[in-house]
Design a protein around this motif. Structure first.
Motif, PDB file in Angstrom:
ATOM      1  N   PHE B  50       0.807  -1.211   0.000  1.00  0.00           N
ATOM      2  CA  PHE B  50       0.000   0.000   0.000  1.00  0.00           C
ATOM      3  C   PHE B  50       0.845   1.268   0.000  1.00  0.00           C
ATOM      4  O   PHE B  50       0.315   2.374   0.058  1.00  0.00           O
ATOM      5  CB  PHE B  50      -0.952   0.002   1.201  1.00  0.00           C
ATOM      6  CG  PHE B  50      -2.214   0.745   0.920  1.00  0.00           C
ATOM      7  CD1 PHE B  50      -3.193   0.191   0.115  1.00  0.00           C
ATOM      8  CD2 PHE B  50      -2.415   2.011   1.417  1.00  0.00           C
ATOM      9  CE1 PHE B  50      -4.347   0.880  -0.177  1.00  0.00           C
ATOM     10  CE2 PHE B  50      -3.569   2.714   1.125  1.00  0.00           C
ATOM     11  CZ  PHE B  50      -4.541   2.142   0.323  1.00  0.00           C
ATOM     12  N   MET B  52       3.090   2.312   2.280  1.00  0.00           N
ATOM     13  CA  MET B  52       3.335   2.946   3.569  1.00  0.00           C
ATOM     14  C   MET B  52       4.735   2.634   4.076  1.00  0.00           C
ATOM     15  O   MET B  52       5.061   2.900   5.235  1.00  0.00           O
ATOM     16  CB  MET B  52       2.291   2.472   4.586  1.00  0.00           C
ATOM     17  CG  MET B  52       0.887   2.896   4.205  1.00  0.00           C
ATOM     18  SD  MET B  52      -0.363   1.926   5.011  1.00  0.00           S
ATOM     19  CE  MET B  52      -0.299   2.647   6.628  1.00  0.00           C
ATOM     20  N   PRO B  72       0.204   6.502  -0.484  1.00  0.00           N
ATOM     21  CA  PRO B  72      -1.002   5.729  -0.154  1.00  0.00           C
ATOM     22  C   PRO B  72      -2.287   6.373  -0.672  1.00  0.00           C
ATOM     23  O   PRO B  72      -3.118   5.699  -1.279  1.00  0.00           O
ATOM     24  CB  PRO B  72      -0.993   5.679   1.371  1.00  0.00           C
ATOM     25  CG  PRO B  72       0.431   5.827   1.757  1.00  0.00           C
ATOM     26  CD  PRO B  72       1.065   6.677   0.696  1.00  0.00           C
ATOM     27  N   GLU B  73      -2.407   7.717  -0.445  1.00  0.00           N
ATOM     28  CA  GLU B  73      -3.680   8.333  -0.850  1.00  0.00           C
ATOM     29  C   GLU B  73      -3.845   8.332  -2.368  1.00  0.00           C
ATOM     30  O   GLU B  73      -4.964   8.295  -2.878  1.00  0.00           O
ATOM     31  CB  GLU B  73      -3.837   9.737  -0.268  1.00  0.00           C
ATOM     32  CG  GLU B  73      -2.753  10.730  -0.595  1.00  0.00           C
ATOM     33  CD  GLU B  73      -1.640  10.783   0.452  1.00  0.00           C
ATOM     34  OE1 GLU B  73      -1.346   9.732   1.076  1.00  0.00           O
ATOM     35  OE2 GLU B  73      -1.063  11.868   0.648  1.00  0.00           O
ATOM     36  N   VAL B  76      -5.276   5.096  -3.165  1.00  0.00           N
ATOM     37  CA  VAL B  76      -6.715   5.090  -2.885  1.00  0.00           C
ATOM     38  C   VAL B  76      -7.459   5.623  -4.109  1.00  0.00           C
ATOM     39  O   VAL B  76      -8.458   5.052  -4.546  1.00  0.00           O
ATOM     40  CB  VAL B  76      -7.036   5.955  -1.641  1.00  0.00           C
ATOM     41  CG1 VAL B  76      -8.539   6.081  -1.453  1.00  0.00           C
ATOM     42  CG2 VAL B  76      -6.408   5.359  -0.387  1.00  0.00           C
TER      43      VAL B  76
END
Ligand SMILES: Nc1ncnc2c1ncn2[C@@H]1O[C@H](COP(=O)(O)OP(=O)(O)O)[C@@H](O)[C@H]1O
Ligand SMILES: [Mg+2]
Lengths: 337, 234
Positions: B50, B52, B72-73, B76
């Motif tokens: 992801f 991180m 990460p965002e 998303v």
């Protein structure tokens, strides 16, 4: 019976209304401290100076407006100048964040480092304020002095004691109510406000949800600068503006935030009134009140005062110590908005 | 080539590597399960996929695109959803506010998505005004999964979604996860309850000390006597 009403008017005049006024000023100040604590996670010692800075800008604009002959009688001109003071303070606060705090945020510095840095900011701002407006008392109040003066009250009611409501007191209490309602509405009902609460609750999950931390930090400073300017100006209107008084205000403001539970906005408000009323109740001279409530002819020698007014500042210190020892989480628990 | 794949990932939190040449992936509509002893690096592998955690070697491909360097965002936004192992809800926000925050990056109307989550987890509708911190463990996990579903992810990553819940609630959660997979969502999950998880898994990974130890279909891993003995308790 009339004596009881006289006693009540006396208490209202010297205790209740001043307490509500001072409590509102502390509550607005403590809200700013609490916002910084719960979102940026440090104790902002520069908050008192931020209040002084905001009040100073408002005073400068007020003088300008007065010179131009602008007025909003019977309200004080300072209310008209307030938005300008707020905008200037926001700009200054964001500049400080960019140039000072952002660096430490990037390095993920510990809260203690931030706290010490904020003390540095406090001294710099304090110096700047004295450089611009000087260390002396400044009077910038104009408009009507009283909404109800003691004399009017006595004439209207026929009582011996007058219950006066000064313009600054009414303005302070009403403004505080409006600001608190707006702040809570913002935090609980807008997308941006909710994202601030989310960030304050769980930074990591907020990042995962795509909440932009830079935006949250910026909005927090905007709110803090706004609250500080309003609190500082209201305090200056009510008492008087003197830079060094704002540094002293830091103690009751932190005591308010801690008594309520640091990081909890409701707590900050409750804490503000707890501290304000404690100071007044403990230093009030009850002699006259007791005279009204006891049969005639009883002579009371002393002032019937629990603490001398010189000890006012010690009251918040003592409450602070007691709370930290007995219930460190404060009245309301929680480190989140 | 899988729909989502972390290939030959090597990296850790500091100087020392936790993951060594570790590969995990999942396809659309599939459930892939990662099992292994405590401290094996399962959560670390999820975080690496992801974004991180910086990778020293290896890459992450999603839907044919290299996303190794995305934040990460940004992942998303591309259609990945993640439910961390711990601290996976906003405890002081209400259930509904948690869902709203899950959809924070969306600009469109989110009411349908909230309704869908409530259809999947009816109890959350009842508790929608309650702070998530006041819910039971199982309900909290439902909030956590619901929050991640709010962006309609194409792949949903779950780190121990059934940790600390009763067996009944666990079965219930597994049923919901199967339901989500049927919507053509790829599901990559870490599970402590290895046996039950491998039963619903299309694909299974056994990680030990940051390395792939066994990789096979869920069925084959359950049948493998070595895996049974060492990791499934006989
Ligand atoms: N945030 C962290 N910082 C440093 N080391 C960590 C961190 N999280 C986990 N570790 C270490 O990484 C290793 C793998 O942990 P983890 O991935 O959580 O294992 P698992 O999820 O399989 O139980 C452990 O040795 C653990 O101590
Ligand atoms: Mg783990």
């Amino acid at each position: 019976m009339i004596d009881v009403i006289n006693a009540a008017a006396l208490l209202g005049n010297f205790l209740v209304i001043p307490g509500l006024t001072y409590g509102s000023q502390l509550a607005l100040g403590a809200l700013g401290v609490t916002l910084v604590y719960s979102v940026l996670r440090f104790s902002n010692f520069a908050h008192g100076e931020t209040m002084a800075f905001g009040a100073m800008l408002t005073i400068l604009v007020t003088w300008g407006l007065q010179a131009l002959g602008v007025s909003i009688q019977p309200l004080p001109t300072a209310l008209l100048a307030l938005p300008f003071g707020i905008i200037g303070t926001i700009a200054f606060t964001l500049l400080i964040d960019r140039s000072v705090y952002a660096y430490h945020r990037q390095r993920k510095a510990s809260p203690v480092v931030f706290l010490i840095v904020s003390i540095g900011v406090m001294f710099v701002m304090g110096g700047l304020i004295r450089f611009i407006i000087g260390p002396n008392d400044q009077i910038f109040f104009d408009g009507a002095r009283f909404i109800i003066s003691a004399r009017d009250f006595k004439r209207m009611t026929g009582l011996e004691e007058g219950l006066a409501i000064r313009m600054t007191q009414a303005v302070t209490i009403l403004t505080a109510i409006v600001i608190v309602i707006l702040l809570f509405w913002f935090l609980n009902h807008t997308r941006t406000g909710k994202s601030m609460r989310a960030y304050s609750d769980n930074e990591n999950l907020a990042l995962l949800s795509g909440i932009n931390p830079q935006r949250v930090v910026m909005i927090t400073w905007i709110l803090v600068a706004t609250l500080a300017t309003i609190a500082g100006t209201l305090y200056g209107l009510d008492k008087s503006f003197k830079p060094f008084v704002y540094m002293q205000l830091l103690l009751p403001i932190f005591a308010s935030a801690i008594v309520g539970g640091v990081g909890n906005p409701l707590g900050a408000i409750a804490g503000g009134y707890v501290i304000a009323f404690s100071e007044l109740i403990l230093t009030f001279a009850y002699k006259k009140v007791i005279q009204y409530l006891t049969p005639d002819g009883i002579e009371i020698e002393s002032l019937m005062q629990i603490l001398g007014t010189d000890y006012k500042i010690a009251v918040s210190f003592i409450i602070l110590v007691i709370v930290l020892v007995v219930r460190p989480t404060g009245l309301f628990q929680g480190k989140t908005l | 080539m899988s729909f989502l794949i972390g290939q030959q990932m090597t990296g850790g939190y500091g100087a020392a590597d936790i993951l060594h040449d570790c590969t995990i992936g999942v396809d659309k509509g599939e459930i892939a399960v990662i099992v292994g002893p405590n401290g094996a690096g399962k959560s670390t592998a999820m975080k690496a996929v992801f974004g991180m955690l910086p990778l020293r070697h290896g890459q992450v491909l999603f839907d044919g695109e290299d996303v190794t360097l995305l934040k990460p965002e940004e992942r998303v936004l591309k259609g990945m959803g993640f439910v961390p192992q711990t601290h996976n809800v906003f405890i002081s926000l209400s259930v509904e506010e948690n869902l709203e925050m899950g959809a924070f990056i969306r600009q469109d109307d989110i009411r349908d998505s909230i309704a869908q989550v409530y259809d999947l987890f009816p109890i959350l509708k009842e508790k929608r005004k309650q702070p998530a911190g006041q819910l039971s463990g199982g309900q909290r996990q439902q909030v956590a999964v619901g929050r991640a579903l709010m962006t309609h992810p194409k792949v949903l990553m779950l780190d121990e979604p059934t940790a600390g819940v009763s067996p009944i609630v666990m079965d219930e959660l597994f049923d919901r996860i199967l339901e989500i997979a049927r919507l053509d969502v790829a599901i990559l999950m870490v599970e402590q309850n290895a046996k039950q998880a491998l039963e619903i898994a299309d694909k299974g990974y056994v990680l030990v000390q940051g390395r792939n130890r066994f990789t096979d279909s869920g069925e084959a891993l359950l049948a493998n006597s070595e895996v049974r003995r060492a990791f499934l308790g006989g």
